[in-house]
Design a protein around this motif. Sequence first.
Motif, PDB file in Angstrom:
ATOM      1  N   ASP A 146      33.051 -17.055 -50.568  1.00 42.57           N
ATOM      2  CA  ASP A 146      31.867 -17.924 -50.615  1.00 42.57           C
ATOM      3  C   ASP A 146      32.208 -19.348 -51.014  1.00 42.57           C
ATOM      4  N   GLY A 147      33.485 -19.706 -50.936  1.00 49.02           N
ATOM      5  CA  GLY A 147      33.908 -21.005 -51.427  1.00 49.02           C
ATOM      6  C   GLY A 147      33.993 -22.079 -50.367  1.00 49.02           C
ATOM      7  N   LEU A 148      34.294 -23.302 -50.843  1.00 50.70           N
ATOM      8  CA  LEU A 148      34.555 -24.448 -49.981  1.00 50.70           C
ATOM      9  C   LEU A 148      36.051 -24.732 -49.976  1.00 50.70           C
ATOM     10  N   VAL A 149      36.571 -25.120 -48.812  1.00 48.14           N
ATOM     11  CA  VAL A 149      37.978 -25.487 -48.667  1.00 48.14           C
ATOM     12  C   VAL A 149      38.044 -26.834 -47.964  1.00 48.14           C
ATOM     13  N   ALA A 150      38.863 -27.742 -48.475  1.00 44.52           N
ATOM     14  CA  ALA A 150      39.047 -29.062 -47.857  1.00 44.52           C
ATOM     15  C   ALA A 150      40.535 -29.301 -47.645  1.00 44.52           C
ATOM     16  N   ASP A 151      40.908 -29.650 -46.416  1.00 50.54           N
ATOM     17  CA  ASP A 151      42.303 -29.930 -46.070  1.00 50.54           C
ATOM     18  C   ASP A 151      42.420 -31.365 -45.559  1.00 50.54           C
ATOM     19  N   LEU A 152      43.449 -32.057 -46.006  1.00 47.18           N
ATOM     20  CA  LEU A 152      43.710 -33.426 -45.573  1.00 47.18           C
ATOM     21  C   LEU A 152      45.170 -33.538 -45.171  1.00 47.18           C
ATOM     22  N   SER A 153      45.436 -34.151 -44.014  1.00 45.94           N
ATOM     23  CA  SER A 153      46.808 -34.311 -43.536  1.00 45.94           C
ATOM     24  C   SER A 153      46.980 -35.657 -42.859  1.00 45.94           C
ATOM     25  N   ALA A 154      48.199 -36.135 -42.870  1.00 42.40           N
ATOM     26  CA  ALA A 154      48.563 -37.354 -42.153  1.00 42.40           C
ATOM     27  C   ALA A 154      49.866 -37.081 -41.417  1.00 42.40           C
ATOM     28  N   ASP A 155      49.922 -37.426 -40.146  1.00 39.34           N
ATOM     29  CA  ASP A 155      51.109 -37.163 -39.342  1.00 39.34           C
ATOM     30  C   ASP A 155      51.547 -38.429 -38.615  1.00 39.34           C
ATOM     31  N   ALA A 156      52.788 -38.827 -38.876  1.00 37.25           N
ATOM     32  CA  ALA A 156      53.415 -39.891 -38.094  1.00 37.25           C
ATOM     33  C   ALA A 156      54.133 -39.229 -36.929  1.00 37.25           C
ATOM     34  N   PHE A 157      53.963 -39.746 -35.726  1.00 44.71           N
ATOM     35  CA  PHE A 157      54.584 -39.119 -34.559  1.00 44.71           C
ATOM     36  C   PHE A 157      55.245 -40.176 -33.683  1.00 44.71           C
ATOM     37  N   MET A 158      56.297 -39.747 -33.009  1.00 48.02           N
ATOM     38  CA  MET A 158      57.059 -40.667 -32.161  1.00 48.02           C
ATOM     39  C   MET A 158      57.602 -39.907 -30.958  1.00 48.02           C
TER      40      MET A 158
END
Length: 266
Positions: A146-158
Amino acid sequence: MSKFAVAGAVLCFSTMLATPSLAQPGWFSGDWSLTLGVAALSIPEYEGDDKYRFVAQPIVSFGRQGTERRFSSRNDNISIGLIDTGTFRAGPTGKLVFERDGGDSDDLVGLDPIRFGVELGGFAEVYPTDWLRVRGEVRHGIRAHDGLVADLSADAFMNLSPTVQISAGPRVSMASSDYFDAYYGVSATESLASGLAPYTPEGGFRSVGVGAAIKWDVTDKVETSLFGEYSRLVGPAADSSLVRERGDENQFMIGVSATYRFDFSL
């Protein structure tokens, strides 16, 4: 002991249309693509464990031809881009949550099982530059927890070449007390049944880490990738007696995947 199992499908639905266009007649007509594949991964037997297993994970992606995104990550959950300006994309997202019980690991015997369910919510991603994507997801558990989940990501791509792309970047995950209680909490009754010390978690950060991948377009329709990720459990997850007494704060994942794209018209 390592074992080979089949995990749930990774699904992706891709559109680049604003919300009002969903109501236009014939929206489903046109040229579409269906991508099918499989990923083989080595992951912990459960979140927080120090033992690993091999799993096979189907990959299914469906979207319009000509609307490919500049970048996508295996961490992206099921999502529909109802808003897409090219540099900003947002919409609903969801994730399948699979059962967890004593059959997955002897460490879990005596703990309440996690039921099969879903996490539903929203996502947003932005491209501050041509080589960087930042994405966030917030999801609420249904049935499994019954919970909340928050995900944050940053991706550098080349792009190393027209067919080879590399990427890497940090990841941060947070959750509410209800989520931690389901996965890391140990009640007095569970303590007696499992032998673990009682533990009542609060909300907070769940993990911090980094991921990397290399993608190779073998042909116009065949894509392969090699990916890996390291995360360190922190806060209520790291403090759990399940992790301290039987698991490990350090979590690793490595895998390979291959997909084939089918093009068709409706």
